[in-house]
Motif scaffolding. Sequence first.
Motif, short mmCIF file in Angstrom:
data_model
loop_
_atom_site.label_atom_id
_atom_site.label_comp_id
_atom_site.label_asym_id
_atom_site.label_seq_id
_atom_site.Cartn_x
_atom_site.Cartn_y
_atom_site.Cartn_z
N ARG A 115 0.84 4.45 -2.64
CA ARG A 115 0.60 5.79 -2.09
C ARG A 115 1.79 6.71 -2.36
NH1 ARG A 115 0.22 4.48 2.67
NH2 ARG A 115 -2.02 4.07 2.75
N ARG B 266 -8.17 4.61 -4.79
CA ARG B 266 -9.45 5.23 -4.43
C ARG B 266 -9.32 6.08 -3.17
NH1 ARG B 266 -14.29 3.92 -6.46
NH2 ARG B 266 -14.41 2.33 -8.08
N SER B 267 -8.61 5.56 -2.18
CA SER B 267 -8.43 6.29 -0.93
C SER B 267 -7.64 7.58 -1.17
CB SER B 267 -7.69 5.41 0.08
OG SER B 267 -7.39 6.12 1.25
N HIS B 268 -6.60 7.49 -1.95
CA HIS B 268 -5.79 8.67 -2.25
C HIS B 268 -6.62 9.74 -2.95
CE1 HIS B 268 -2.28 11.04 -3.45
NE2 HIS B 268 -2.81 11.08 -4.67
N SER C 53 -9.83 10.10 -2.93
CA SER C 53 -10.86 10.61 -2.04
C SER C 53 -10.31 11.61 -1.03
CB SER C 53 -11.53 9.44 -1.30
OG SER C 53 -12.46 9.90 -0.35
N LYS C 54 -9.14 11.32 -0.48
CA LYS C 54 -8.55 12.16 0.56
C LYS C 54 -7.92 13.44 0.02
CE LYS C 54 -7.53 8.41 3.81
NZ LYS C 54 -6.45 7.61 4.46
N GLU D 82 0.84 -1.21 0.00
CA GLU D 82 0.00 0.00 0.00
C GLU D 82 0.87 1.25 0.00
OE1 GLU D 82 -3.27 2.08 2.95
OE2 GLU D 82 -3.11 -0.11 2.89
N ARG E 152 -7.83 -0.16 -3.90
CA ARG E 152 -8.25 0.50 -2.67
C ARG E 152 -7.37 1.71 -2.34
NH1 ARG E 152 -7.65 -3.51 0.68
NH2 ARG E 152 -5.68 -2.84 1.59
N THR E 153 -6.08 1.58 -2.55
CA THR E 153 -5.16 2.68 -2.24
C THR E 153 -5.36 3.85 -3.19
OG1 THR E 153 -3.53 1.07 -1.46
CG2 THR E 153 -2.74 3.30 -1.89
#
Length: 211
Positions: free
Chosen positions: A88, A128-130, A132-133, A84, A125-126
């Motif tokens: 990132r 999408r999270s990046h 989103s944040k 992850e 997932r990583t």
Amino acid sequence: VVNAANAAMLGCFRANHSCIDNAIHTFSGVQLRLACDRIMKGRRAKTGRAMITPAFNLPSRYVIHTVGPVVSGSLTEEECGLLEDCYRSCLELADSYGLESIAFCCISTGVFRFPGQKAAEIAVRTVRSHQSKTGSRIKVIFNVFKEEVYTEDSSAEDVVASTVTEEITTTATQESDDEFDLSDISAEPKEMSREDIIAAAEAAAFAEDKK
């Protein structure tokens, strides 16, 4: 383009090996290995970090190098976290340069033996999270060996995926005590010459040594 590198960050050491590391260094030209050698100076990079260099003879502007985890037995949470970190770190570096797109290979899923399905879940997932944040709108491309690695995960439907016919692998190397953190090896998010990019990475590596 993202390179799944080994800890030496100097390209694959196996002649004619069919890994992405070898392919990128081959088609970028010897200038890439010289630039990496100038930055690394014999040190070894920490797993999960990323470093950026010019792409030289490749059609992309930059190569972002990252070292994925090597799985030697049953997959652990630590190894999942390190993978992850790879994604990132690459995304953060690409955003800092104002890049519009980034192309990932399947980091660690070759001779580093990270299970493909789990790696796909972590990658998507990583990303999408990046996004989103951070609000990042960078276009993310997954260039994978088998299309089903990503399409089996329904959460990947908004992520661009393409396929290649050759298996993507990396060359496993042993970690050493002389490793250092690449997190500060980047330059300002603006147009820079190749020499400026390498010099900035050199300076960041030197500063890391002084910590």
